[in-house]
Motif scaffolding. Sequence first.
Motif, PDB file in Angstrom:
ATOM      1  N   THR A  46      79.369 -30.168  86.731  1.00 22.26           N
ATOM      2  CA  THR A  46      78.982 -28.755  86.796  1.00 22.26           C
ATOM      3  C   THR A  46      78.979 -28.147  85.396  1.00 22.26           C
ATOM      4  O   THR A  46      80.013 -28.166  84.701  1.00 22.26           O
ATOM      5  CB  THR A  46      79.936 -27.963  87.688  1.00 22.26           C
ATOM      6  N   PRO A  47      77.854 -27.607  84.913  1.00 21.14           N
ATOM      7  CA  PRO A  47      77.810 -27.020  83.567  1.00 21.14           C
ATOM      8  C   PRO A  47      78.724 -25.800  83.450  1.00 21.14           C
ATOM      9  O   PRO A  47      78.839 -24.996  84.387  1.00 21.14           O
ATOM     10  CB  PRO A  47      76.345 -26.623  83.406  1.00 21.14           C
ATOM     11  N   THR A  48      79.369 -25.671  82.306  1.00 18.63           N
ATOM     12  CA  THR A  48      80.240 -24.534  82.015  1.00 18.63           C
ATOM     13  C   THR A  48      79.778 -23.877  80.721  1.00 18.63           C
ATOM     14  O   THR A  48      79.608 -24.562  79.700  1.00 18.63           O
ATOM     15  CB  THR A  48      81.702 -24.967  81.864  1.00 18.63           C
ATOM     16  N   GLN A  49      79.567 -22.555  80.740  1.00 19.35           N
ATOM     17  CA  GLN A  49      79.145 -21.859  79.529  1.00 19.35           C
ATOM     18  C   GLN A  49      80.324 -21.677  78.588  1.00 19.35           C
ATOM     19  O   GLN A  49      81.378 -21.174  78.982  1.00 19.35           O
ATOM     20  CB  GLN A  49      78.533 -20.497  79.866  1.00 19.35           C
ATOM     21  N   VAL A  50      80.152 -22.085  77.339  1.00 18.27           N
ATOM     22  CA  VAL A  50      81.234 -21.976  76.349  1.00 18.27           C
ATOM     23  C   VAL A  50      80.888 -21.001  75.231  1.00 18.27           C
ATOM     24  O   VAL A  50      81.718 -20.759  74.346  1.00 18.27           O
ATOM     25  CB  VAL A  50      81.562 -23.360  75.748  1.00 18.27           C
ATOM     26  N   GLY A  51      79.681 -20.442  75.228  1.00 18.08           N
ATOM     27  CA  GLY A  51      79.338 -19.495  74.169  1.00 18.08           C
ATOM     28  C   GLY A  51      77.884 -19.074  74.231  1.00 18.08           C
ATOM     29  O   GLY A  51      77.116 -19.523  75.081  1.00 18.08           O
ATOM     30  N   GLN A  52      77.533 -18.200  73.299  1.00 17.59           N
ATOM     31  CA  GLN A  52      76.176 -17.650  73.215  1.00 17.59           C
ATOM     32  C   GLN A  52      75.792 -17.557  71.742  1.00 17.59           C
ATOM     33  O   GLN A  52      76.497 -16.933  70.941  1.00 17.59           O
ATOM     34  CB  GLN A  52      76.120 -16.263  73.854  1.00 17.59           C
ATOM     35  N   ILE A  53      74.696 -18.201  71.381  1.00 18.86           N
ATOM     36  CA  ILE A  53      74.190 -18.096  70.009  1.00 18.86           C
ATOM     37  C   ILE A  53      73.403 -16.799  69.893  1.00 18.86           C
ATOM     38  O   ILE A  53      72.426 -16.589  70.621  1.00 18.86           O
ATOM     39  CB  ILE A  53      73.299 -19.297  69.660  1.00 18.86           C
ATOM     40  N   THR A  54      73.853 -15.934  68.998  1.00 21.35           N
ATOM     41  CA  THR A  54      73.209 -14.635  68.791  1.00 21.35           C
ATOM     42  C   THR A  54      72.330 -14.689  67.547  1.00 21.35           C
ATOM     43  O   THR A  54      72.745 -15.204  66.503  1.00 21.35           O
ATOM     44  CB  THR A  54      74.255 -13.529  68.634  1.00 21.35           C
ATOM     45  N   LEU A  55      71.140 -14.162  67.647  1.00 22.00           N
ATOM     46  CA  LEU A  55      70.239 -14.089  66.510  1.00 22.00           C
ATOM     47  C   LEU A  55      70.259 -12.692  65.900  1.00 22.00           C
ATOM     48  O   LEU A  55      70.606 -11.722  66.575  1.00 22.00           O
ATOM     49  CB  LEU A  55      68.808 -14.435  66.921  1.00 22.00           C
ATOM     50  N   VAL A  56      69.886 -12.600  64.639  1.00 22.44           N
ATOM     51  CA  VAL A  56      69.706 -11.305  63.987  1.00 22.44           C
ATOM     52  C   VAL A  56      68.341 -11.298  63.316  1.00 22.44           C
ATOM     53  O   VAL A  56      67.772 -12.352  63.002  1.00 22.44           O
ATOM     54  CB  VAL A  56      70.804 -11.008  62.945  1.00 22.44           C
ATOM     55  N   ASP A  57      67.806 -10.122  63.095  1.00 21.32           N
ATOM     56  CA  ASP A  57      66.529  -9.980  62.406  1.00 21.32           C
ATOM     57  C   ASP A  57      66.625  -8.827  61.417  1.00 21.32           C
ATOM     58  O   ASP A  57      67.546  -7.991  61.510  1.00 21.32           O
ATOM     59  CB  ASP A  57      65.400  -9.745  63.410  1.00 21.32           C
ATOM     60  N   PHE A  58      65.690  -8.775  60.491  1.00 18.43           N
ATOM     61  CA  PHE A  58      65.675  -7.746  59.450  1.00 18.43           C
ATOM     62  C   PHE A  58      64.294  -7.118  59.394  1.00 18.43           C
ATOM     63  O   PHE A  58      63.283  -7.773  59.645  1.00 18.43           O
ATOM     64  CB  PHE A  58      66.022  -8.354  58.089  1.00 18.43           C
ATOM     65  N   ILE A  59      64.271  -5.831  59.042  1.00 18.76           N
ATOM     66  CA  ILE A  59      62.990  -5.142  58.941  1.00 18.76           C
ATOM     67  C   ILE A  59      62.172  -5.700  57.777  1.00 18.76           C
ATOM     68  O   ILE A  59      60.947  -5.705  57.808  1.00 18.76           O
ATOM     69  CB  ILE A  59      63.214  -3.612  58.786  1.00 18.76           C
ATOM     70  N   ASN A  60      62.860  -6.225  56.743  1.00 17.48           N
ATOM     71  CA  ASN A  60      62.182  -6.813  55.590  1.00 17.48           C
ATOM     72  C   ASN A  60      62.872  -8.119  55.209  1.00 17.48           C
ATOM     73  O   ASN A  60      63.696  -8.151  54.292  1.00 17.48           O
ATOM     74  CB  ASN A  60      62.201  -5.834  54.409  1.00 17.48           C
ATOM     75  N   PRO A  61      62.544  -9.229  55.880  1.00 21.74           N
ATOM     76  CA  PRO A  61      63.199 -10.512  55.559  1.00 21.74           C
ATOM     77  C   PRO A  61      62.977 -10.954  54.117  1.00 21.74           C
ATOM     78  O   PRO A  61      63.831 -11.657  53.556  1.00 21.74           O
ATOM     79  CB  PRO A  61      62.550 -11.490  56.546  1.00 21.74           C
ATOM     80  N   SER A  62      61.859 -10.538  53.503  1.00 23.51           N
ATOM     81  CA  SER A  62      61.593 -10.927  52.116  1.00 23.51           C
ATOM     82  C   SER A  62      62.596 -10.306  51.147  1.00 23.51           C
ATOM     83  O   SER A  62      62.709 -10.748  50.004  1.00 23.51           O
ATOM     84  CB  SER A  62      60.175 -10.524  51.708  1.00 23.51           C
TER      85      SER A  62
END
Length: 261
Positions: free
Chosen positions: A166-182
Motif C-alpha cells: 500500500t503506497p504511503t505519502q511521505v512528502g510533497q515537492i513544492t515548486l516556486v516561480d519568479f516574475i523575472n527568472p532572468s
Amino acid sequence: MMPALWVSKTGLHAQDHHLTTVSNNLANVTTTGFKKDRAVFEDLFYQIQRQPGGLSSQDSRLPSGLQLGTGVRVVGTQKVHSKGVPQQTERTLDTMINGRGFFQIQMPDGTISYTRDGNFHIDADGQLVNASGFLLDPNITIPQQTNTVTIGRDGTVNVSQQGDPTPTQVGQITLVDFINPSGLQGIGGNLFLETASSGAPQAGVASEAGYGELMQGFLEGSNVKIVEELVEMITTQRAYEMNSKVVSTSDQMLGFITQNV
C-alpha cells in the motif's frame, strides 16, 4: 590620437566578453538544467558636434546634425529560460519540471537557492538531496526498507515498503516561480539565488496554476543549441577581426602622418 583607435578598442573588449559567454554556453552543453546566456550590447555616448535640429541658417534646421559614436560595451548577460530537451534516465529519483518552476534547495547556511536540476539522491539519513548533498526543501525523508518511490506529476512522493504494497505519502515537492527568472543570480552548482530583479519566489503545486508538471525518470538537458553557438562564435570572430583591422588601418594612417609631415 585618432578616435577610431579608441572606438575599435571598445569593440575588441566587447567581443572578448561575447566570446566568453559563448564559450561558457558550449562548455555547459551537457550540464543538466543549464540555461544559456546571451550577451546584451549597447552603444556608448555620442559626441555631438552639430546638434540635430539645430539652426543652420535663420530659416533652416539641420536634418540629422553630426553625431560621432564612441564605441560599444556589454551592458549585461541575460539567462534564456527556454526549456531544455527531456532526457529519459529511468532512474527513480530523477525528476524533471515540464514547464515553469524551480526546485528549492536548502543551502548549508540555511538560505534557499533554486534549481532546474532534478538529479536527486538519498543521504545517510534518508533525506532527498541534490548532487552536492544539499537538502531539498521542504525536506522529504525516505523510510528504510522502502521498496519503490513514486513521484507524482503534482509532486506528491509516495513509497511502498517491503511486505506492505500500500503506497504511503511521505512528502510533497513544492515548486516556486519568479516574475523575472532572468533576474536570478547564478552561483554555480546549477543553483540560483533570488535578487531584487527576479522578484520574490511564489510557491505553488506542480501541474497547477501555471506551474510545470513533474516527470519522474527524466532530467532536463541544457538548452544550449550547438549549431547556434557555433554561428555566434564565427560572428564574434569576424567582428573581432574587423575591429582589429580598424586598429591596423588607424596605425597605418598615423604612420603616414608621422613619416610625411
